[in-house]
Scaffold this active site. Structure first.
Site, PDB file in Angstrom:
ATOM      1  N   GLU A 160     -11.418 -10.734  -4.343  1.00 17.76           N
ATOM      2  CA  GLU A 160      -9.980 -10.618  -4.095  1.00 17.76           C
ATOM      3  C   GLU A 160      -9.349 -11.910  -3.613  1.00 17.76           C
ATOM      4  O   GLU A 160      -8.148 -11.971  -3.383  1.00 17.76           O
ATOM      5  CB  GLU A 160      -9.714  -9.554  -3.026  1.00 17.76           C
ATOM      6  CG  GLU A 160     -10.345  -8.232  -3.300  1.00 17.76           C
ATOM      7  CD  GLU A 160      -9.992  -7.205  -2.248  1.00 17.76           C
ATOM      8  OE1 GLU A 160      -8.921  -6.616  -2.340  1.00 17.76           O
ATOM      9  OE2 GLU A 160     -10.808  -7.012  -1.316  1.00 17.76           O
ATOM     10  N   HIS A 180       0.816  -1.210   0.000  1.00 22.37           N
ATOM     11  CA  HIS A 180       0.000   0.000   0.000  1.00 22.37           C
ATOM     12  C   HIS A 180       0.848   1.258   0.000  1.00 22.37           C
ATOM     13  O   HIS A 180       0.406   2.311  -0.437  1.00 22.37           O
ATOM     14  CB  HIS A 180      -1.002  -0.042   1.145  1.00 22.37           C
ATOM     15  CG  HIS A 180      -2.089  -1.011   0.849  1.00 22.37           C
ATOM     16  ND1 HIS A 180      -2.050  -2.310   1.267  1.00 22.37           N
ATOM     17  CD2 HIS A 180      -3.206  -0.888   0.084  1.00 22.37           C
ATOM     18  CE1 HIS A 180      -3.113  -2.934   0.798  1.00 22.37           C
ATOM     19  NE2 HIS A 180      -3.833  -2.106   0.080  1.00 22.37           N
ATOM     20  N   ASP A 228      -4.794  -8.205  -4.314  1.00 20.08           N
ATOM     21  CA  ASP A 228      -4.929  -9.303  -3.361  1.00 20.08           C
ATOM     22  C   ASP A 228      -5.137 -10.634  -4.068  1.00 20.08           C
ATOM     23  O   ASP A 228      -4.635 -11.654  -3.616  1.00 20.08           O
ATOM     24  CB  ASP A 228      -6.090  -9.024  -2.394  1.00 20.08           C
ATOM     25  CG  ASP A 228      -5.636  -8.127  -1.260  1.00 20.08           C
ATOM     26  OD1 ASP A 228      -4.571  -8.407  -0.683  1.00 20.08           O
ATOM     27  OD2 ASP A 228      -6.324  -7.136  -0.967  1.00 20.08           O
ATOM     28  N   CYS A 281     -10.237  -3.322 -10.361  1.00 19.44           N
ATOM     29  CA  CYS A 281      -9.654  -2.121  -9.755  1.00 19.44           C
ATOM     30  C   CYS A 281      -8.265  -2.356  -9.162  1.00 19.44           C
ATOM     31  O   CYS A 281      -7.718  -1.476  -8.511  1.00 19.44           O
ATOM     32  CB  CYS A 281     -10.589  -1.537  -8.693  1.00 19.44           C
ATOM     33  SG  CYS A 281     -10.834  -2.626  -7.294  1.00 19.44           S
TER      34      CYS A 281
HETATM   35  C1  PEP Z   1      -6.841  -5.105  -4.602  1.00 21.49           C
HETATM   36  O1  PEP Z   1      -6.592  -5.929  -3.722  1.00 21.49           O
HETATM   37  O2  PEP Z   1      -6.622  -5.282  -5.804  1.00 21.49           O
HETATM   38  C2  PEP Z   1      -7.403  -3.795  -4.216  1.00 21.49           C
HETATM   39  C3  PEP Z   1      -7.794  -2.938  -5.111  1.00 21.49           C
HETATM   40  O3  PEP Z   1      -7.465  -3.508  -2.878  1.00 21.49           O
HETATM   41  P1  PEP Z   1      -6.219  -2.998  -2.030  1.00 21.49           P
HETATM   42  O4  PEP Z   1      -5.068  -2.783  -2.972  1.00 21.49           O
HETATM   43  O5  PEP Z   1      -6.621  -1.772  -1.315  1.00 21.49           O
HETATM   44  O6  PEP Z   1      -5.979  -4.151  -1.096  1.00 21.49           O
HETATM   45 MG    MG Z   2      -7.388  -5.609  -1.735  1.00 20.22          MG
END
Ligand code: PEP
Ligand code: MG
Length: 580
Positions: A433, A191, A457, A504
């Site tokens: 995910e 992140h 994920d 996403c």
């Molecule tokens: C993902 O896991 O692809 C996602 C968009 O969520 P995050 O990156 O916030 O875990």
């Molecule tokens: Mg995620």
């Protein structure tokens, strides 16, 4: 000049002075003294040396008393070093002759000693470098007395070089002055990396140890395309990179022309291009790039930067702002996804051995109902201001989804009773995910109004690779055929069930995958705002027939490396400007 290879996580090139933040969060400055400050600065150095010595003596005495003299003697070596007249003389020379600040002189001198130890063949002596770093830290603590929290408050432009940055530290970096950052650890899908993209600054992570090789103020180049960090670049390299910055700027300007054109293939297939945001201000980045909506609002960042838990009004104001700015365009608010690498004040279990497999995301929300309810109420209240959709993260069982929906229904009732307005028809969706969600997707599809594939994920849970670990970064791969099969399956189920499926994860913002995803039937991309123009450019350069052929070819391939190089080649062929 020294070149380091790390992992490219946020594109762009930054050239500037380094701000080094070591393991313990000390910022190591380079400052020159005014000539008349030399004597008082030497006095400050001596005071720091004395204070450090006293501290070590106290430690020595305490340890000797507890464990015996033999153990206390460990500290004698540190004391001897601090008493060493050669070191003191060297520091004085730097301060007197070169006008270095004591902090900078301490870093320079002690890091040089440590490097000599590190280069020695003997393992034992190499380990002694740690003692020297220890002394350096102790002296810096007495000289600076400042710690990690403050490094975020940059007062002039700098490249931040750190051992590690947490997502919330990254989020708090000055948007005005932080030109880019490099961390020694960290992986592709962390992140921290995602926040770098939100800040739209170049970033490289996972370089391995290098902080002992640089000092604050040294000139550094961050190449966020190739994952390179160049320390002490020569003139020719600087000129080459300056030229690259210019070229990128002109490509960006050319792509700006696409802003008001639809994301549509040359044979007329219209797709939607949404933006992913972490902070409300990014809604402006989305508008500037002509996003069709917000496909993912990572609301956990409201908690990550905060001292205490945000109350309902804080949530409400943030959501209202985003919804109002986007007007009738969809705004997908994802309920908080904390835990794993996104930690806050929440009472996370103390020593989770596998936090990515632990109490994170929707699981955490369902265990902290008052907090979850607060957020849901705020989202509902904001739903009257635009086209708000709600989405639950990391759902892995139907029961979890039903529980989350039940809490939402409770909150609707609660608001009804109080006569507060909200949109009763607000769409409810979930993220896909984990492989379990894909395998059960036909059932999930009956209980939500939209789905959004989170590849960040999904990759880590399919391939069993920690997305933030640089040591397994080679395995963390969106091109892996197992991951692609799951995406294909999810899109297929979406079609059969007539339910919209977005994607996403970071993958959807990488032009290398655009043709493949279009060919698999993806119609809703949600990407980091800066990637919108490039993805649109690919969409507007290809036909669906070409994309379907690409997807069909990839379905027959069996390893990630071949798939990736095939996709890169296709991109180079169809959209040469983006295919470097
Ligand atoms: C993902 O896991 O692809 C996602 C968009 O969520 P995050 O990156 O916030 O875990
Ligand atoms: Mg995620």
């Amino acid at each position: 000049m020294q070149e380091l290879q790390g992992i490219a996580v946020s594109p762009g090139v930054a050239i500037g002075e380094a701000l080094v933040v070591d393991n313990e969060g000390f910022r190591i400055p380079r400052r020159f003294l005014a000539r008349d400050a030399v004597d008082s600065e030497l006095e400050r150095l001596d005071k720091a040396i004395d204070a450090a010595k006293k501290e070590i003596e106290r430690n020595r005495d305490a340890v000797s008393e507890e464990l015996g003299k033999k153990y206390g003697a460990i500290f004698e070596a540190h004391l001897l070093m601090l008493d060493d007249s050669q070191l003191r003389g060297e520091l004085e020379d730097m301060i007197r002759q070169r006008h270095y600040t004591p902090e900078y002189a301490v870093c320079r001198a002690l890091r040089r000693y440590a490097q000599v130890f590190q280069r020695l063949e003997s393992n034992y002596l190499a380990q002694r470098a740690t003692d020297i770093f220890d002394i350096e830290k102790r002296l810096l603590r007495h000289l600076l007395g400042r710690r990690r929290e403050e490094f975020a408050q940059l007062a002039s432009p700098a490249l931040v070089l750190a051992h590690n940055l947490t997502p919330s530290e990254t989020a708090n970096l000055s948007r005005e002055f932080c030109l880019g950052f490099v961390t020694e650890i960290g992986g592709l899908g962390s992140h921290t990396a995602i926040v770098a993209e939100a800040l739209e600054i170049p970033a490289v992570v996972g370089t391995g140890p290098f902080l002992t090789e640089v000092s604050g103020g040294d000139l550094v180049i961050i190449d966020g395309y190739k994952g390179l960090v160049i320390l002490h670049p020569d003139e020719e390299t600087i000129a080459r990179y300056r030229h690259e910055v210019e070229q990128n700027r002109s490509l960006a300007t050319r792509l700006e022309g696409l802003r008001d054109l639809p994301a549509e293939t040359t044979d007329g297939e219209r797709v939607e291009l949404f933006g992913n945001i972490e902070f409300p201000y990014e809604v402006d980045h989305c508008m500037r790039r002509g996003a069709d909506g917000i496909g993912l609002y990572r609301t956990e960042f409201l908690y990550l930067g905060a001292e205490s838990e945000p109350d309902e009004e804080v949530h409400y104001e943030a959501y209202r702002r985003v919804a109002t700015t986007m007007g009738q365009r969809p705004v997908t608010i994802r309920t908080f996804d904390m835990g794993a690498d996104k930690v806050s004040h929440l009472p996370a279990p103390e020593d989770e051995k596998n936090p990515f497999l632990g109490l994170r995301s929707i699981r955490l929300a369902l265990r902290n109902l008052p907090m979850f309810r607060t957020q849901l109420r705020a989202i509902l209240r904001a739903s009257v201001f635009g086209n708000v959709r709600i989405m639950f993260p990391l759902v892995s069982t139907l029961l979890e989804l039903r529980q989350a929906k039940m809490v939402l229904a409770d909150m609707m009732e609660d608001l009804d009773e109080r006569g507060v307005k909200f949109n009763r028809e607000m769409s409810v969706g979930m993220m896909v995910e984990v492989p379990a969600a894909v395998l059960m997707l036909d059932h999930f599809a009956d209980e939500v109004e939209f789905l959004s594939i989170g590849t960040n994920d999904l990759i880590q849970y399919t391939l069993a690779v920690d997305r933030s670990n640089k040591d397994v970064v080679g395995l963390y791969n969106a091109s892996d055929p197992a991951v692609l099969r799951l995406i294909d399956m999810a899109l297929e189920i979406g079609r059969k069930k007539s339910i919209p499926v977005d994607l996403c994860g970071q993958m959807s913002g990488n032009p290398v995958y655009t043709m493949l995803l279009l060919g698999m039937g993806l119609k809703h991309f949600s990407v980091t705002p800066a990637a919108i123009p490039e993805i649109k450019k690919v969409c507007r350069s290809v036909t669906m027939e070409e994309c379907r052929a690409v997807a069909q070819r990839v379905r027959g391939m069996e390893n990630a490396r071949d798939i990736r190089s095939y996709l890169k080649e296709e991109l180079r062929r169809r959209v040469p400007e983006l295919g470097q």
